[in-house]
Write a protein that holds these residues in place. Structure first.
Motif, mmCIF file in Angstrom:
data_model
loop_
_atom_site.group_PDB
_atom_site.id
_atom_site.type_symbol
_atom_site.label_atom_id
_atom_site.label_comp_id
_atom_site.label_asym_id
_atom_site.label_seq_id
_atom_site.Cartn_x
_atom_site.Cartn_y
_atom_site.Cartn_z
ATOM 1 N N ILE A 1 13.420 -1.842 -4.614
ATOM 2 C CA ILE A 1 13.909 -2.284 -3.305
ATOM 3 C C ILE A 1 14.085 -3.796 -3.276
ATOM 4 N N SER A 2 13.118 -4.512 -3.810
ATOM 5 C CA SER A 2 13.181 -5.976 -3.821
ATOM 6 C C SER A 2 14.379 -6.473 -4.614
ATOM 7 N N ARG A 3 14.626 -5.831 -5.741
ATOM 8 C CA ARG A 3 15.764 -6.228 -6.578
ATOM 9 C C ARG A 3 17.085 -5.990 -5.843
ATOM 10 N N ARG A 4 17.205 -4.862 -5.169
ATOM 11 C CA ARG A 4 18.431 -4.567 -4.408
ATOM 12 C C ARG A 4 18.627 -5.587 -3.284
ATOM 13 N N LEU A 5 17.548 -5.947 -2.611
ATOM 14 C CA LEU A 5 17.656 -6.950 -1.549
ATOM 15 C C LEU A 5 18.045 -8.314 -2.111
ATOM 16 N N ARG A 6 17.506 -8.670 -3.279
ATOM 17 C CA ARG A 6 17.854 -9.950 -3.904
ATOM 18 C C ARG A 6 19.323 -9.951 -4.328
ATOM 19 N N ILE A 7 19.802 -8.817 -4.840
ATOM 20 C CA ILE A 7 21.220 -8.714 -5.200
ATOM 21 C C ILE A 7 22.077 -8.953 -3.962
ATOM 22 N N ALA A 8 21.707 -8.332 -2.851
ATOM 23 C CA ALA A 8 22.470 -8.508 -1.608
ATOM 24 C C ALA A 8 22.485 -9.975 -1.194
ATOM 25 N N LYS A 9 21.354 -10.625 -1.262
ATOM 26 C CA LYS A 9 21.275 -12.044 -0.890
ATOM 27 C C LYS A 9 22.169 -12.893 -1.791
ATOM 28 N N LEU A 10 22.129 -12.645 -3.083
ATOM 29 C CA LEU A 10 22.940 -13.420 -4.017
ATOM 30 C C LEU A 10 24.436 -13.168 -3.804
ATOM 31 N N LEU A 11 24.812 -11.927 -3.507
ATOM 32 C CA LEU A 11 26.211 -11.626 -3.212
ATOM 33 C C LEU A 11 26.658 -12.351 -1.944
ATOM 34 N N ILE A 12 25.816 -12.323 -0.923
ATOM 35 C CA ILE A 12 26.131 -13.022 0.325
ATOM 36 C C ILE A 12 26.274 -14.515 0.078
ATOM 37 N N ASP A 13 25.467 -15.044 -0.843
ATOM 38 C CA ASP A 13 25.530 -16.467 -1.188
ATOM 39 C C ASP A 13 26.720 -16.810 -2.084
ATOM 40 N N GLY A 14 27.528 -15.799 -2.443
ATOM 41 C CA GLY A 14 28.739 -16.041 -3.209
ATOM 42 C C GLY A 14 28.563 -16.052 -4.718
ATOM 43 N N ASP B 1 0.820 -1.213 0.000
ATOM 44 C CA ASP B 1 0.000 0.000 0.000
ATOM 45 C C ASP B 1 0.854 1.264 0.000
ATOM 46 N N LEU B 2 2.009 1.188 0.649
ATOM 47 C CA LEU B 2 2.864 2.352 0.814
ATOM 48 C C LEU B 2 3.660 2.697 -0.435
ATOM 49 N N LEU B 3 4.186 1.664 -1.107
ATOM 50 C CA LEU B 3 5.097 1.881 -2.227
ATOM 51 C C LEU B 3 4.404 1.699 -3.572
ATOM 52 N N THR B 4 4.931 2.386 -4.560
ATOM 53 C CA THR B 4 4.467 2.134 -5.915
ATOM 54 C C THR B 4 5.051 0.806 -6.382
ATOM 55 N N GLU B 5 4.530 0.286 -7.447
ATOM 56 C CA GLU B 5 5.040 -0.979 -7.978
ATOM 57 C C GLU B 5 6.517 -0.865 -8.343
ATOM 58 N N SER B 6 6.908 0.243 -8.941
ATOM 59 C CA SER B 6 8.312 0.402 -9.333
ATOM 60 C C SER B 6 9.217 0.563 -8.110
ATOM 61 N N GLU B 7 8.756 1.248 -7.066
ATOM 62 C CA GLU B 7 9.548 1.369 -5.841
ATOM 63 C C GLU B 7 9.733 0.010 -5.174
ATOM 64 N N LEU B 8 8.672 -0.768 -5.136
ATOM 65 C CA LEU B 8 8.744 -2.101 -4.542
ATOM 66 C C LEU B 8 9.693 -2.993 -5.336
ATOM 67 N N GLU B 9 9.621 -2.907 -6.663
ATOM 68 C CA GLU B 9 10.519 -3.695 -7.509
ATOM 69 C C GLU B 9 11.970 -3.278 -7.289
#
Length: 94
Positions: A54-67, A44-52
């Protein structure tokens, strides 16, 4: 190219005030009753593009942490090396 008025306004407040605003957001999310309510709140708070974004940045972080390599992340998420590097720099500062 026109600058975003949102960024200009946010840059005019002090670092302390910016941090307070960010913590207000975090506090609101943490105080949701459960993960489903938190998801609805964020949707409700974020637009679809804002959510995408942030989500993409978090997924990048997870993948980097996973090596995962930049190439693997780039091919999987269709992001640029500079985007991956920004997240990597953020992770290295933590």
């Amino acid at each position: 190219m026109r600058k975003s008025t949102k960024n200009i306004a946010f840059n005019k407040i002090s670092k302390r005030e910016r941090n307070e605003i960010i913590y207000d957001l975090i506090y609101a999310i943490v105080n949701c009753k459960n993960i489903e309510d938190a998801a609805l709140f964020i949707e409700d708070l974020l637009t679809e593009s804002e959510l995408e974004f942030i989500s993409r940045r978090l997924r990048i972080a997870k993948l980097l942490i996973d090596g995962k390599s930049y190439k693997e992340i780039r091919n999987h998420l269709h992001v640029s090396d500079s985007t991956i590097a920004k997240v990597a720099i953020w992770l290295s500062d933590k």
